[in-house]
Design a protein around this motif. Structure first.
Motif, PDB file in Angstrom:
ATOM      1  N   THR A 116      -9.273 -10.961  -2.634  1.00 43.45           N
ATOM      2  CA  THR A 116      -8.144 -11.263  -1.748  1.00 43.45           C
ATOM      3  C   THR A 116      -6.957 -10.360  -2.058  1.00 43.45           C
ATOM      4  O   THR A 116      -6.314  -9.806  -1.162  1.00 43.45           O
ATOM      5  CB  THR A 116      -7.729 -12.741  -1.897  1.00 43.45           C
ATOM      6  N   GLY A 117      -6.657 -10.199  -3.352  1.00 39.52           N
ATOM      7  CA  GLY A 117      -5.544  -9.349  -3.757  1.00 39.52           C
ATOM      8  C   GLY A 117      -5.719  -7.916  -3.314  1.00 39.52           C
ATOM      9  O   GLY A 117      -4.770  -7.272  -2.840  1.00 39.52           O
ATOM     10  N   ASN A 118      -6.919  -7.393  -3.444  1.00 39.34           N
ATOM     11  CA  ASN A 118      -7.153  -5.998  -3.058  1.00 39.34           C
ATOM     12  C   ASN A 118      -7.150  -5.818  -1.544  1.00 39.34           C
ATOM     13  O   ASN A 118      -6.748  -4.756  -1.051  1.00 39.34           O
ATOM     14  CB  ASN A 118      -8.471  -5.504  -3.673  1.00 39.34           C
ATOM     15  N   TRP A 119      -7.594  -6.829  -0.788  1.00 42.04           N
ATOM     16  CA  TRP A 119      -7.457  -6.760   0.673  1.00 42.04           C
ATOM     17  C   TRP A 119      -5.980  -6.703   1.044  1.00 42.04           C
ATOM     18  O   TRP A 119      -5.569  -5.934   1.921  1.00 42.04           O
ATOM     19  CB  TRP A 119      -8.120  -7.967   1.338  1.00 42.04           C
ATOM     20  N   ILE A 120      -5.163  -7.510   0.371  1.00 40.91           N
ATOM     21  CA  ILE A 120      -3.717  -7.518   0.634  1.00 40.91           C
ATOM     22  C   ILE A 120      -3.082  -6.187   0.247  1.00 40.91           C
ATOM     23  O   ILE A 120      -2.252  -5.632   0.973  1.00 40.91           O
ATOM     24  CB  ILE A 120      -3.041  -8.678  -0.124  1.00 40.91           C
ATOM     25  N   TYR A 121      -3.485  -5.640  -0.903  1.00 39.78           N
ATOM     26  CA  TYR A 121      -2.925  -4.377  -1.385  1.00 39.78           C
ATOM     27  C   TYR A 121      -3.373  -3.171  -0.562  1.00 39.78           C
ATOM     28  O   TYR A 121      -2.791  -2.099  -0.667  1.00 39.78           O
ATOM     29  CB  TYR A 121      -3.327  -4.143  -2.841  1.00 39.78           C
ATOM     30  N   GLY A 122      -4.426  -3.370   0.218  1.00 39.92           N
ATOM     31  CA  GLY A 122      -4.943  -2.252   1.006  1.00 39.92           C
ATOM     32  C   GLY A 122      -5.975  -1.427   0.276  1.00 39.92           C
ATOM     33  O   GLY A 122      -6.336  -0.324   0.732  1.00 39.92           O
ATOM     34  N   ASN A 123      -6.509  -1.940  -0.838  1.00 47.29           N
ATOM     35  CA  ASN A 123      -7.577  -1.243  -1.574  1.00 47.29           C
ATOM     36  C   ASN A 123      -8.923  -1.681  -0.999  1.00 47.29           C
ATOM     37  O   ASN A 123      -9.658  -2.459  -1.608  1.00 47.29           O
ATOM     38  CB  ASN A 123      -7.496  -1.568  -3.069  1.00 47.29           C
ATOM     39  N   TYR A 124      -9.261  -1.172   0.174  1.00 43.40           N
ATOM     40  CA  TYR A 124     -10.370  -1.726   0.951  1.00 43.40           C
ATOM     41  C   TYR A 124     -11.742  -1.469   0.325  1.00 43.40           C
ATOM     42  O   TYR A 124     -12.638  -2.305   0.432  1.00 43.40           O
ATOM     43  CB  TYR A 124     -10.321  -1.187   2.382  1.00 43.40           C
TER      44      TYR A 124
END
Length: 602
Positions: free
Chosen positions: A566-574
């Motif tokens: 979830t955090g990486n989706w938010i950060y844009g680290n797809y």
């Protein structure tokens, strides 16, 4: 703040609903102590699961997370993320054992597992030690957060906030008992989650914040975004990550994260319809608590760094805040003042929901200890059910008053978190092993409790602590991060030495405990030999703990995977987010297969 009619309707309508539920169930809850404290052991897993989640979503939790993020970055949350390990160990190993014990409170467990005067003393003393002292400290942290919210968002004095929020919560808790708490928790969860998510979406997109993309470009935010501390910073690495993951989760007692289960988590397991419902409730709680809830709070905390980069900026924006209450945790409430009408009312109602859910649970849980494990055992063994319920209601009022008074003396949420963690250091290993090792006796727990408390006081409030670990002005003989492991080491050595120097529990007590809970494993080999060969317990027993530990590991991969995906989706680290999402799916499938195998062993 510009509160409008819609906001007042949402806030007062919510409080009216909660009071109605408490009054509505009061008659049934007041029938006897089983109803008042456990709802007759008839609760389904989903209702208990929502109650656990709502209880741990208190007004001080967003403040605590904000303090962690603004001080140590997102990685600072490992101080409580690490408790997922003990949470899932409770799910897959201890939940069914607690339900099989059929005790009314986890304090009653002491006279099931141990015998004689030491067991009676341990039950009575810890009922007051945890049910009153530690419970009051935990509630005061929640009340402190409510005070800060009242000051920043409503301009209320601390006493006004305590009188308004505390009195409503106290009334419905005293009337409705555990059933009222659980029913209102179900409503409170959705109100609280709706408010936190709505607030995060709006505040991240404020013009002065600029949305997610702008937040990620801010220099102050970028330095706080990492899930892990800098590996080159030994102090931060040890205190923020290594100690919580290597030592804290299994060694320290903390409300809602007790090693081996306990407290209000045990209360809900004991109120479940059966063992499967107890397991389902605790697993649901851990997934929701660690995987779903943190990100709305974290996003608001990161956004607050853009709007209020330091304490001075908060102080200048809110000059009426008392100096003693000024801390990094105040940034969460400060951000909420920027919400529009309607959403503002929802968020204030959600914060009220969070406060009432947590406080009502602590009041009912604490009074259950005082009534069942102290008053009924030490004061009046022949007390009627009506008398016990009345004592429970009186205790509820006293606990509320004590916690309110203590809250007025506190400064921030982290301050209290650290105190509670340190005072429980070193006791957790006993709570884990006492189910599976016959040799642990009541004296072991008594020594651990007192040694942990005494050493913690010496290390934190005496000159010895300054000499060993230093202070803000001086260096100590040992690094500051070693304080907690030292308390754990000294406490562990003390209770192990005490255990081997004192007699074991009687064989009759150990046999009775084994027959009732059938924990299994090599730690009970000596006692199993004493049990008659004709006993069905020894013939049908299959030890599920190894599979339970495997399920715990897979569960941790699943929940941490959800959290960081979830955090990486938010950060844009797809790319990383996609990989973690695949890991989540794989671990979920593997966990389902292992859990099916465990169910076949039980």
């Amino acid at each position: 703040m510009d509160l409008r009619l819609l906001d007042y309707i949402l806030i007062f309508g919510f409080f009216a609903l909660v009071l109605f539920i408490g009054i509505y169930v009061s008659k049934k809850s007041g029938k006897n102590t089983s109803e008042y404290f456990l709802s007759g052991r008839s609760m389904p897993w989903w209702l208990l699961g929502f109650s656990m989640v709502a209880t741990t979503f208190s007004t001080d939790t967003p403040n605590l997370v904000t303090d962690f993020v603004r001080t140590d970055g997102v990685s600072g949350n490992w101080g409580w993320w690490a408790f997922l390990l003990t949470g899932l160990l409770t799910v897959f190993v201890y939940a069914k054992l607690w339900r099989k014990s059929n005790v009314t409170t986890d304090m009653e467990f002491y006279e099931l597992r141990y015998g004689g005067k030491p067991a009676a003393f341990l039950r009575g003393f810890r009922s007051l030690y945890l049910g009153v002292i530690f419970n009051v400290m935990a509630m005061s942290g929640v009340t402190l957060a409510a005070i800060k919210i009242g000051q920043v968002m409503l301009g209320l004095t601390p006493i006004q906030t305590v009188l308004i929020a505390g009195s409503v919560t106290m009334v419905f808790s005293a009337l409705g008992g555990f059933r009222g708490v659980v029913y209102t928790d179900f409503v409170l969860f959705f109100v609280a989650m709706g408010g936190s998510i709505g607030a995060a979406v709006y505040l991240v997109n404020l013009p002065e914040v600029g949305g997610l993309s702008e937040i990620m470009q801010n220099d102050l935010v970028q330095s706080k975004m990492s899930f892990f501390p800098e590996f080159s910073d030994t102090e931060a690495l040890m205190s923020v990550l290594i100690i919580p993951l290597a030592v804290q989760w299994w060694s320290s007692w903390y409300p809602g994260g007790e090693p081996g289960g306990g407290g209000y988590i045990a209360q809900r397991m004991l109120a479940a319809k059966n063992e499967n419902h107890a397991v389902g409730a605790t697993f649901f709680f851990n997934v929701m608590h660690y995987a779903l809830r943190p990100w709305p709070w974290i996003l608001v905390a990161l956004a607050s760094l853009v709007v209020f980069p330091d304490l001075e900026s908060i102080k200048s924006a809110f000059p009426n805040i008392e100096e003693s209450k000024l801390g990094q945790d105040l940034a969460y409430s400060a951000m909420l003042t920027k919400l529009p009408s309607g959403l503002l009312g929802l968020v204030l109602a959600s914060l009220g929901a969070a406060y009432m859910s947590t406080i009502s649970t602590h009041l009912n849980w604490g009074s259950s200890y005082v009534v069942n494990d102290f008053y009924k055992q030490q004061i009046n063994k022949n007390a009627s059910e009506r008398e016990l319920v009345n004592v429970g209601r009186i205790t509820t009022v006293i606990l509320m008053v004590l916690s309110a008074l203590f809250a007025l003396a506190l400064t921030n949420a982290v301050q209290l978190f650290d105190i509670i963690i340190m005072f429980g250091a070193g006791t957790g290993l006993i709570f884990i092993l006492r189910w599976f090792w016959w040799r642990i006796n009541a004296w072991s727990e008594i020594s651990a409790m007192f040694v942990s408390g005494i050493v913690s006081i010496l290390f934190n409030f005496g000159s010895l602590g300054t000499i060993l670990f230093g202070s803000e002005e001086t260096m100590g003989l040992l690094p500051a991060w070693s304080k907690f492991p030292m308390v754990v080491l000294i406490t562990t050595l003390a209770w192990l030495l005490t255990m081997f120097l004192t007699p074991s529990e009687s064989t009759d007590v150990l046999k009775q405990f084994y027959r009732k809970t059938t924990p299994g494993g090599p730690g009970w080999k000596t006692i199993k030999k004493e049990i008659n060969d004709q006993d069905d317990v020894t013939k049908t027993e299959k030890w599920s703990v190894p599979q339970g530990i495997l399920a715990m590991v897979l569960g941790c991969i699943f929940v941490y995977g959800c959290l960081f995906a979830t955090g990486n989706w938010i950060y844009g680290n797809y790319t990383l987010a996609s990989g973690l999402t695949i890991l989540v799916v794989v671990s979920a499938v593997a966990l389902a297969l292992v859990w099916r195998r465990i169910s076949n062993l039980v």
